[in-house]
Write a protein that holds these residues in place. Structure first.
Motif, PDB file in Angstrom:
ATOM      1  N   LEU A   1     -74.106 -52.535 -15.253  1.00 54.70           N
ATOM      2  CA  LEU A   1     -72.878 -53.313 -15.422  1.00 54.70           C
ATOM      3  C   LEU A   1     -72.250 -53.069 -16.790  1.00 54.70           C
ATOM      4  O   LEU A   1     -71.023 -53.054 -16.926  1.00 54.70           O
ATOM      5  CB  LEU A   1     -73.167 -54.800 -15.224  1.00 54.70           C
ATOM      6  CG  LEU A   1     -73.556 -55.207 -13.799  1.00 54.70           C
ATOM      7  CD1 LEU A   1     -74.031 -56.656 -13.760  1.00 54.70           C
ATOM      8  CD2 LEU A   1     -72.387 -55.002 -12.840  1.00 54.70           C
ATOM      9  N   ASN A   2     -73.091 -52.866 -17.802  1.00 54.07           N
ATOM     10  CA  ASN A   2     -72.568 -52.534 -19.132  1.00 54.07           C
ATOM     11  C   ASN A   2     -71.792 -51.226 -19.131  1.00 54.07           C
ATOM     12  O   ASN A   2     -70.867 -51.039 -19.931  1.00 54.07           O
ATOM     13  CB  ASN A   2     -73.717 -52.427 -20.139  1.00 54.07           C
ATOM     14  CG  ASN A   2     -74.165 -53.772 -20.674  1.00 54.07           C
ATOM     15  OD1 ASN A   2     -73.350 -54.676 -20.867  1.00 54.07           O
ATOM     16  ND2 ASN A   2     -75.452 -53.914 -20.925  1.00 54.07           N
ATOM     17  N   GLU A   3     -72.179 -50.305 -18.243  1.00 52.11           N
ATOM     18  CA  GLU A   3     -71.578 -48.977 -18.223  1.00 52.11           C
ATOM     19  C   GLU A   3     -70.343 -48.885 -17.329  1.00 52.11           C
ATOM     20  O   GLU A   3     -69.593 -47.917 -17.408  1.00 52.11           O
ATOM     21  CB  GLU A   3     -72.612 -47.944 -17.744  1.00 52.11           C
ATOM     22  CG  GLU A   3     -73.826 -47.777 -18.649  1.00 52.11           C
ATOM     23  CD  GLU A   3     -73.484 -47.157 -19.990  1.00 52.11           C
ATOM     24  OE1 GLU A   3     -72.403 -46.537 -20.100  1.00 52.11           O
ATOM     25  OE2 GLU A   3     -74.280 -47.300 -20.933  1.00 52.11           O
ATOM     26  N   LEU A   4     -70.135 -49.878 -16.465  1.00 52.29           N
ATOM     27  CA  LEU A   4     -68.997 -49.815 -15.553  1.00 52.29           C
ATOM     28  C   LEU A   4     -67.670 -49.963 -16.299  1.00 52.29           C
ATOM     29  O   LEU A   4     -67.601 -50.704 -17.287  1.00 52.29           O
ATOM     30  CB  LEU A   4     -69.078 -50.939 -14.514  1.00 52.29           C
ATOM     31  CG  LEU A   4     -70.137 -50.865 -13.419  1.00 52.29           C
ATOM     32  CD1 LEU A   4     -69.965 -52.053 -12.476  1.00 52.29           C
ATOM     33  CD2 LEU A   4     -70.065 -49.568 -12.653  1.00 52.29           C
ATOM     34  N   PRO A   5     -66.613 -49.287 -15.846  1.00 52.52           N
ATOM     35  CA  PRO A   5     -65.283 -49.573 -16.393  1.00 52.52           C
ATOM     36  C   PRO A   5     -64.996 -51.058 -16.234  1.00 52.52           C
ATOM     37  O   PRO A   5     -65.400 -51.685 -15.241  1.00 52.52           O
ATOM     38  CB  PRO A   5     -64.352 -48.725 -15.513  1.00 52.52           C
ATOM     39  CG  PRO A   5     -65.219 -47.609 -15.015  1.00 52.52           C
ATOM     40  CD  PRO A   5     -66.577 -48.221 -14.823  1.00 52.52           C
ATOM     41  N   SER A   6     -64.311 -51.638 -17.193  1.00 57.12           N
ATOM     42  CA  SER A   6     -64.121 -53.082 -17.207  1.00 57.12           C
ATOM     43  C   SER A   6     -63.421 -53.601 -15.954  1.00 57.12           C
ATOM     44  O   SER A   6     -63.743 -54.698 -15.468  1.00 57.12           O
ATOM     45  CB  SER A   6     -63.337 -53.497 -18.452  1.00 57.12           C
ATOM     46  OG  SER A   6     -62.095 -52.803 -18.520  1.00 57.12           O
ATOM     47  N   ASP A   7     -62.467 -52.837 -15.396  1.00 55.58           N
ATOM     48  CA  ASP A   7     -61.780 -53.315 -14.192  1.00 55.58           C
ATOM     49  C   ASP A   7     -62.705 -53.317 -12.982  1.00 55.58           C
ATOM     50  O   ASP A   7     -62.676 -54.245 -12.159  1.00 55.58           O
ATOM     51  CB  ASP A   7     -60.517 -52.495 -13.913  1.00 55.58           C
ATOM     52  CG  ASP A   7     -60.785 -50.992 -13.846  1.00 55.58           C
ATOM     53  OD1 ASP A   7     -61.818 -50.524 -14.360  1.00 55.58           O
ATOM     54  OD2 ASP A   7     -59.942 -50.274 -13.272  1.00 55.58           O
ATOM     55  N   ASP A   8     -63.567 -52.292 -12.866  1.00 56.18           N
ATOM     56  CA  ASP A   8     -64.524 -52.250 -11.756  1.00 56.18           C
ATOM     57  C   ASP A   8     -65.547 -53.371 -11.883  1.00 56.18           C
ATOM     58  O   ASP A   8     -65.921 -54.006 -10.897  1.00 56.18           O
ATOM     59  CB  ASP A   8     -65.246 -50.900 -11.722  1.00 56.18           C
ATOM     60  CG  ASP A   8     -64.332 -49.752 -11.331  1.00 56.18           C
ATOM     61  OD1 ASP A   8     -63.296 -50.027 -10.689  1.00 56.18           O
ATOM     62  OD2 ASP A   8     -64.634 -48.596 -11.672  1.00 56.18           O
ATOM     63  N   ALA A   9     -66.015 -53.602 -13.114  1.00 57.07           N
ATOM     64  CA  ALA A   9     -66.975 -54.686 -13.339  1.00 57.07           C
ATOM     65  C   ALA A   9     -66.349 -56.035 -13.002  1.00 57.07           C
ATOM     66  O   ALA A   9     -66.989 -56.897 -12.381  1.00 57.07           O
ATOM     67  CB  ALA A   9     -67.464 -54.673 -14.777  1.00 57.07           C
ATOM     68  N   THR A  10     -65.095 -56.212 -13.385  1.00 59.74           N
ATOM     69  CA  THR A  10     -64.412 -57.477 -13.113  1.00 59.74           C
ATOM     70  C   THR A  10     -64.247 -57.706 -11.620  1.00 59.74           C
ATOM     71  O   THR A  10     -64.407 -58.830 -11.127  1.00 59.74           O
ATOM     72  CB  THR A  10     -63.038 -57.507 -13.806  1.00 59.74           C
ATOM     73  OG1 THR A  10     -63.222 -57.283 -15.208  1.00 59.74           O
ATOM     74  CG2 THR A  10     -62.342 -58.840 -13.600  1.00 59.74           C
ATOM     75  N   ASP A  11     -63.918 -56.655 -10.878  1.00 61.71           N
ATOM     76  CA  ASP A  11     -63.817 -56.775  -9.419  1.00 61.71           C
ATOM     77  C   ASP A  11     -65.134 -57.262  -8.830  1.00 61.71           C
ATOM     78  O   ASP A  11     -65.155 -58.117  -7.937  1.00 61.71           O
ATOM     79  CB  ASP A  11     -63.451 -55.425  -8.793  1.00 61.71           C
ATOM     80  CG  ASP A  11     -62.010 -55.033  -9.047  1.00 61.71           C
ATOM     81  OD1 ASP A  11     -61.211 -55.909  -9.430  1.00 61.71           O
ATOM     82  OD2 ASP A  11     -61.690 -53.846  -8.881  1.00 61.71           O
ATOM     83  N   PHE A  12     -66.252 -56.722  -9.339  1.00 59.83           N
ATOM     84  CA  PHE A  12     -67.558 -57.139  -8.831  1.00 59.83           C
ATOM     85  C   PHE A  12     -67.851 -58.589  -9.194  1.00 59.83           C
ATOM     86  O   PHE A  12     -68.313 -59.375  -8.355  1.00 59.83           O
ATOM     87  CB  PHE A  12     -68.664 -56.230  -9.381  1.00 59.83           C
ATOM     88  CG  PHE A  12     -70.047 -56.755  -9.118  1.00 59.83           C
ATOM     89  CD1 PHE A  12     -70.550 -56.803  -7.828  1.00 59.83           C
ATOM     90  CD2 PHE A  12     -70.834 -57.221 -10.162  1.00 59.83           C
ATOM     91  CE1 PHE A  12     -71.812 -57.311  -7.574  1.00 59.83           C
ATOM     92  CE2 PHE A  12     -72.100 -57.735  -9.918  1.00 59.83           C
ATOM     93  CZ  PHE A  12     -72.596 -57.780  -8.621  1.00 59.83           C
ATOM     94  N   PHE A  13     -67.580 -58.971 -10.429  1.00 62.61           N
ATOM     95  CA  PHE A  13     -67.864 -60.342 -10.851  1.00 62.61           C
ATOM     96  C   PHE A  13     -67.036 -61.356 -10.062  1.00 62.61           C
ATOM     97  O   PHE A  13     -67.444 -62.513  -9.898  1.00 62.61           O
ATOM     98  CB  PHE A  13     -67.628 -60.507 -12.353  1.00 62.61           C
ATOM     99  CG  PHE A  13     -68.818 -60.130 -13.180  1.00 62.61           C
ATOM    100  CD1 PHE A  13     -69.793 -61.066 -13.475  1.00 62.61           C
ATOM    101  CD2 PHE A  13     -68.983 -58.833 -13.634  1.00 62.61           C
ATOM    102  CE1 PHE A  13     -70.904 -60.726 -14.226  1.00 62.61           C
ATOM    103  CE2 PHE A  13     -70.094 -58.474 -14.376  1.00 62.61           C
ATOM    104  CZ  PHE A  13     -71.062 -59.423 -14.679  1.00 62.61           C
ATOM    105  N   GLY A  14     -65.907 -60.902  -9.558  1.00 60.09           N
ATOM    106  CA  GLY A  14     -65.097 -61.781  -8.718  1.00 60.09           C
ATOM    107  C   GLY A  14     -65.769 -62.133  -7.408  1.00 60.09           C
ATOM    108  O   GLY A  14     -65.363 -63.086  -6.729  1.00 60.09           O
ATOM    109  N   LEU A  15     -66.810 -61.385  -7.043  1.00 60.00           N
ATOM    110  CA  LEU A  15     -67.554 -61.645  -5.809  1.00 60.00           C
ATOM    111  C   LEU A  15     -68.656 -62.672  -6.012  1.00 60.00           C
ATOM    112  O   LEU A  15     -69.194 -63.203  -5.036  1.00 60.00           O
ATOM    113  CB  LEU A  15     -68.203 -60.346  -5.295  1.00 60.00           C
ATOM    114  CG  LEU A  15     -67.303 -59.129  -5.069  1.00 60.00           C
ATOM    115  CD1 LEU A  15     -68.163 -57.924  -4.706  1.00 60.00           C
ATOM    116  CD2 LEU A  15     -66.284 -59.413  -3.979  1.00 60.00           C
TER     117      LEU A  15
END
Length: 260
Positions: free
Chosen positions: A93-107
């Motif tokens: 998760l630290n390595e993911l682009p911030s927008d991709d990580a944010t999409d996941f956290f929205g789940l």
């Protein structure tokens, strides 16, 4: 890198990757798998059963698996995050682009999100928390904060050196964003302009100060229209005081268009 559907021995290639997984042949699997186009990596992965997925996790670094994770649908992402070891998941998760990580956290539920955010690197976690605050459907909720910024006094040679050695995680390097000491956006330099310019020239000399930008509360449909109309690869997102907040990229817009 190649596309598996263009490979005349697709079934044979897939068979050997499966055999390498089954036999614990890590280097053989990595060689064949990492040569594939990311889309084919994802397609191969989603067809695996749990035992084989667990083996893939052990064969790939968190950063490498993050490339696959970003492409998975919400159902598969939830399944993977349960299967992954906690430390591995946090590093990924630290390595993911911030927008991709944010999409996941929205789940995730608030409790689940807090668990990971509390254990991630502070800078990465803070970026995600900020993006989660933006209204769904706004540009802020779509943008990434992984942006290459330079100053007006940076030389072409210095910027080229940075790009080669320290900017590999940026969402895109097709555009470089020139900011002042207060992070106010003052210009943009295209990668093409950078490459053809004299190494001694400074960013302030070659930048384009006539920029198209959007605010974080702009509707996502509007940024889709702007990118299509002007043929842009990315659009900067700025505050009311023109401070650079992030960018929206062409590929994010394509994904958004497919969902609409």
């Amino acid at each position: 890198m190649f596309r598996l559907n263009q490979y005349k021995f697709k079934e044979e290639y897939t068979y050997y990757m499966l055999q390498a997984l089954k036999g614990g042949k890590k280097e053989a699997f990595r060689k064949d798998f990492l040569d594939l186009h990311p889309t084919d990596q994802m397609q191969f992965f989603i067809e695996l059963d749990e035992d084989r997925r667990l083996r893939v996790y052990s064969f790939l670094s968190p950063e490498e698996f993050g490339e696959i994770f970003s492409e998975l649908d919400a159902f598969m992402q939830r399944k993977c995050i349960v299967e992954l070891e906690r430390d591995y998941a946090i590093e990924m998760l630290n390595e993911l682009p911030s927008d991709d990580a944010t999409d996941f956290f929205g789940l995730l539920s608030s409790k689940e999100a807090d668990y990971f955010l509390d254990r991630m690197e502070k800078e990465e976690a803070d970026d995600i928390k900020q993006l989660l605050r933006y209204k769904k459907g706004s540009v802020g909720a779509l943008m990434t904060t992984d942006v290459v910024t330079v100053t007006v006094s940076d030389s072409v040679a210095d910027v080229m050196k940075r790009l080669r050695h320290s900017e590999s995680h940026a969402e895109t390097i097709y555009y470089l964003y020139v900011t002042d000491a207060n992070n106010v956006l003052v210009g943009i330099v295209s990668l093409r302009e950078l490459i053809v310019s004299d190494p001694e020239r400074q960013m302030g000399e070659i930048m384009n100060s006539q920029m198209i930008s959007v605010s974080a509360d702009t509707d996502q449909s509007e940024v889709v229209r702007i990118i299509r109309k002007y043929g842009l690869l990315a659009v900067p997102v700025v505050s009311q005081k023109n401070m650079l907040l992030g960018i929206v990229t062409f590929d994010d817009v394509l994904l958004l268009s497919h969902k609409q």
